[in-house]
Structures are given as structure tokens and as C-alpha cells.
Design a protein around this motif. Structure first.
Motif, short mmCIF file in Angstrom:
data_model
loop_
_atom_site.label_atom_id
_atom_site.label_comp_id
_atom_site.label_asym_id
_atom_site.label_seq_id
_atom_site.Cartn_x
_atom_site.Cartn_y
_atom_site.Cartn_z
N MET A 1 0.68 -0.89 0.12
CA MET A 1 -0.18 0.06 -0.36
C MET A 1 1.18 1.57 -0.01
SD MET A 1 -2.97 -1.12 2.30
CE MET A 1 -3.55 0.52 2.60
N GLY A 2 0.56 2.20 -0.70
CA GLY A 2 1.21 2.94 -0.86
C GLY A 2 1.05 4.82 0.80
N TYR A 3 1.89 5.52 1.02
CA TYR A 3 2.05 5.66 1.70
C TYR A 3 1.82 7.32 1.82
CZ TYR A 3 6.72 7.33 0.68
OH TYR A 3 7.77 7.54 -0.42
N THR A 7 -0.75 10.38 4.11
CA THR A 7 -0.04 11.26 4.63
C THR A 7 -0.49 12.95 3.55
OG1 THR A 7 1.96 10.04 4.13
CG2 THR A 7 2.02 12.92 4.81
N ILE A 8 -1.39 12.93 2.50
CA ILE A 8 -1.46 14.27 2.45
C ILE A 8 -2.82 14.34 2.59
CG2 ILE A 8 -3.12 14.66 0.60
CD1 ILE A 8 -0.81 15.27 -0.29
N ARG A 9 -3.71 12.74 3.28
CA ARG A 9 -5.36 12.72 3.75
C ARG A 9 -4.67 13.38 5.46
NH1 ARG A 9 -6.43 7.49 4.94
NH2 ARG A 9 -4.93 7.93 6.76
N VAL A 30 -13.98 8.59 -6.22
CA VAL A 30 -13.63 7.82 -6.49
C VAL A 30 -11.94 7.30 -6.39
CG1 VAL A 30 -14.00 4.76 -7.37
CG2 VAL A 30 -15.88 6.45 -7.41
N ASN A 31 -11.91 7.54 -7.24
CA ASN A 31 -9.64 7.28 -7.42
C ASN A 31 -9.21 7.90 -6.24
OD1 ASN A 31 -9.43 5.50 -9.31
ND2 ASN A 31 -9.12 7.06 -11.23
N TYR A 32 -9.44 9.56 -6.24
CA TYR A 32 -8.81 9.88 -4.61
C TYR A 32 -9.62 9.08 -3.42
CZ TYR A 32 -7.50 13.39 -1.55
OH TYR A 32 -6.49 14.34 -0.96
N SER A 33 -10.79 9.25 -2.98
CA SER A 33 -10.92 8.18 -2.33
C SER A 33 -9.68 7.00 -1.50
CB SER A 33 -11.97 7.56 -2.17
OG SER A 33 -12.55 6.45 -0.67
N ARG A 34 -9.11 6.07 -2.90
CA ARG A 34 -8.79 5.16 -3.35
C ARG A 34 -6.91 5.64 -2.88
NH1 ARG A 34 -8.97 2.21 -8.64
NH2 ARG A 34 -7.86 0.30 -7.69
N GLU A 36 -6.42 8.10 -0.48
CA GLU A 36 -5.68 8.67 0.46
C GLU A 36 -5.80 7.32 1.36
OE1 GLU A 36 -8.64 12.13 1.91
OE2 GLU A 36 -7.39 12.90 1.00
N SER A 37 -6.51 6.44 0.08
CA SER A 37 -6.37 4.64 1.92
C SER A 37 -5.24 4.40 1.53
CB SER A 37 -7.96 4.60 1.28
OG SER A 37 -7.79 3.98 0.03
N GLY A 38 -4.80 4.43 0.55
CA GLY A 38 -2.92 4.28 -0.26
C GLY A 38 -3.21 2.61 -0.82
N LYS A 39 -3.98 2.79 -1.15
CA LYS A 39 -4.64 1.52 -2.72
C LYS A 39 -4.15 1.62 -3.93
CE LYS A 39 -9.56 0.41 -0.03
NZ LYS A 39 -10.55 -0.28 -0.43
N ILE A 40 -3.63 3.39 -4.59
CA ILE A 40 -3.35 3.81 -5.71
C ILE A 40 -1.98 4.71 -5.42
CG2 ILE A 40 -4.98 2.76 -6.78
CD1 ILE A 40 -6.01 5.50 -7.11
N ASP A 41 -1.20 5.29 -6.16
CA ASP A 41 -0.89 6.51 -6.12
C ASP A 41 -1.05 7.28 -6.85
OD1 ASP A 41 0.55 5.82 -3.10
OD2 ASP A 41 2.59 4.33 -4.89
#
Length: 306
Positions: A1-3, A7-9, A30-34, A36-41
Motif C-alpha cells: 500500500m502507498g504511504y 499522508t496527504i489525507r 472514487v480514485n481520490y478516495s482510493r 487517500e486510503s493508500g490503495k493507489i498512487d
């Protein structure tokens, strides 16, 4: 998962900003939610825009989000030491070493700001290697100036870039970039305690005119400075503006009362015990005196830091 996203969140929520403010015109909700949760960069360009919206410099974000904060802080401290010593000694080797450090960071982390700082360090190394001229690193300087020219709104990142580049600009480049800065600067970034203020940018710009002894440029800068409202957190820019006006008035009118005003102001600043203001202000006054008032008696009771 991305960090990066988490951190931005955390920074966004601490600043009381909405998610929509962050993702609008960048990515979908939707992508921004993903993200912030670290699922995508996300891309470096998207990250830079997000950092502008939260008014945070890349190196500050790197320190907050880096996997090895102690190492990042030590690296930043080393860079600061190298640059300070390099300016004091005019030693290009300091900037070459600094460029190697930041290049390594850029290669490892991929931050755009590290790449731009790498170019800046290369330009300064060339500047001092050629006794105050940029020759071999001109393509790197052009890349940095082109970035500023194409950026429609300047935030803290662009402000710092301009401040770093001002001492090595030609007078022609200076007269192009300073009006752009005044048109494009986002005033919110003036609240950032780590950034140079409008007044401090002007003081840096005047040093170019003084170094080149170009009175026409000096007067153009003075006209812009006098027309610009500065609401500073520091008093220094106000002292400098008065100093520039006094010497311009003396040079134009040969009125000795202007030089008495300079001596009075310097005495007041020294009496008020502004240790960070007086030596630099006094040095600038002496430089102006030698240039614009060489036919007048020397300034009285002026102490400098050499």
C-alpha cells in the motif's frame, strides 16, 4: 500500500480542507478516495498540484512522509550547510556536492522538486566556477526559467525557486521575472512562515542591480517596489525600501540630507538591537554609498559584518 495518499489525507484534514478541494480537476472522487486510503498512487504532476493546494513544499512533504525521517532531516541539514558555506566562500565544490546529494534523492524518490533543486545546484556550481557567470549550465538555467514562465499561478514552490535564482539572473531576466512574480503570486502563500515575502524578494532583486551597478534597473525596481503594498511579518524590507529611496534621491538631487537620513536610520536599527537586520543593512548601505555617493563623505559610525 502507498504511504503518500494517507499522508496527504492527514495533512488535508489537519488543515480543515475538503476532499473535493483536493481532487477537483485532478482525479475522480472514487480514485481520490482510493489514493487517500493508500490503495493507489498518483503522478508527480498530480502530487505537485495537491501540495500547492495545501501550501506545502516538496521537501517539507518528503520529511513528513519519508520512510526514514531522520535520514531526510540529516540530508536537508547537510544541504543547508553546503549551500551556506558555498555562498560564503564562493566555492563551486560545495554546490557540486549538494547537486550529487539531491540527484541521489531524485533518483530514489522521483520528486520533481528534487530534480529542480539538482538543476539549481548545478547552475550555482557553474556560476561560482566562472566568477559570477553562468556558462556551461545555461541549459539547466533555461529549463528552470521556462518552468516559471509557463506557470500561471505561483505558489510557495515557485516563490522559493525565484528567490534561489535571483542572485544569478541577468538584469534582463530579472526585469522579466519580477513583474511576472507580482502578477502571478498567490497571496495565500505569503502566510507560509518558511517562504520569502514580497519585500524579501525585492531586496534580493535589488542586489542584482547593485552588483551590476545598473542605475537604470535600480530605478525601475524602485518604482515597482514603491508601488507595491507590502504587509510584512519582518521590518527589514521597510528599512531597505527607505535606504534605496534615500540613495536614489541623493544620486538624483545631490541632497546631503538624504545621507543624514541613512545614518539616522542605521543608528536607530542598531539601537533597537535587530541583530539579523543591522549588519546586512549596513553592508548594503556601504555598497550603495560607494556606488551612488562616492563624492560624499563616508557614513559615520557604521559597523558591518565584513
Amino acid at each position: 500500500m502507498g504511504y503518500i495518499g494517507p499522508t496527504i489525507r492527514d495533512i488535508r484534514t489537519n488543515k480543515g480542507l475538503s476532499a473535493k478541494y483536493m481532487y477537483n480537476d485532478i482525479m475522480s472522487r472514487v480514485n481520490y478516495s482510493r489514493f487517500e486510503s493508500g490503495k493507489i498512487d498518483t503522478s508527480a504532476e498530480n502530487l505537485m498540484e495537491m501540495l500547492k493546494r495545501i501550501n506545502l513544499m516538496m521537501f517539507e512533504f518528503a520529511n513528513l512522509s519519508g520512510r526514514d525521517t531522520a535520514a531526510a532531516v540529516a540530508e536537508t541539514d547537510r544541504m543547508t550547510q553546503l549551500v551556506a558555506e558555498g555562498h560564503a566562500t564562493k566555492n563551486p565544490e560545495n554546490f557540486r556536492e549538494a547537486s550529487r546529494i539531491v540527484y541521489k534523492s531524485w533518483q530514489e524518490e522521483g520528486y520533481v522538486a528534487d530534480h529542480d533543486m539538482y538543476l539549481t545546484m548545478k547552475v550555482y556550481a557553474d556560476f561560482y566556477a566562472h566568477h559570477g557567470q553562468v556558462i556551461d549550465a545555461m541549459p539547466e538555467l533555461r529549463d528552470l526559467l521556462n518552468y516559471l514562465d509557463k506557470t500561471e499561478t505561483w505558489y510557495s514552490y515557485e516563490q522559493m525557486m525565484l528567490y534561489n535564482l535571483l542572485p544569478i539572473l541577468s538584469v534582463d531576466e530579472l526585469l522579466i521575472l519580477l513583474p511576472l512574480y507580482l502578477q502571478r503570486i498567490n497571496k495565500v502563500s505569503q502566510m507560509d512562515a518558511n517562504m520569502a515575502t514580497i519585500g524579501e524578494i525585492f531586496v534580493q532583486a535589488f542586489q542584482v542591480a547593485i552588483n551590476h551597478r545598473d542605475y537604470g534597473v535600480f530605478k525601475k525596481l524602485l518604482g515597482m517596489f514603491n508601488e507595491t503594498h507590502i504587509q510584512e511579518r519582518y521590518m527589514a524590507p521597510h528599512f531597505y525600501r527607505r535606504l534605496y529611496n534615500d540613495y536614489a534621491n541623493y544620486y538624483d538631487k545631490k541632497d546631503n540630507a538624504c545621507l543624514s537620513e541613512v545614518e539616522s536610520m542605521l543608528a536607530t536599527v542598531r539601537k533597537l538591537d535587530f541583530p539579523s537586520y543591522y549588519p546586512q543593512l549596513a553592508n548594503t548601505a556601504l555598497s550603495l554609498h560607494v556606488w551612488l555617493a562616492d563624492d560624499a563623505p563616508s557614513l559615520k559610525d557604521v559597523e558591518t559584518n565584513g
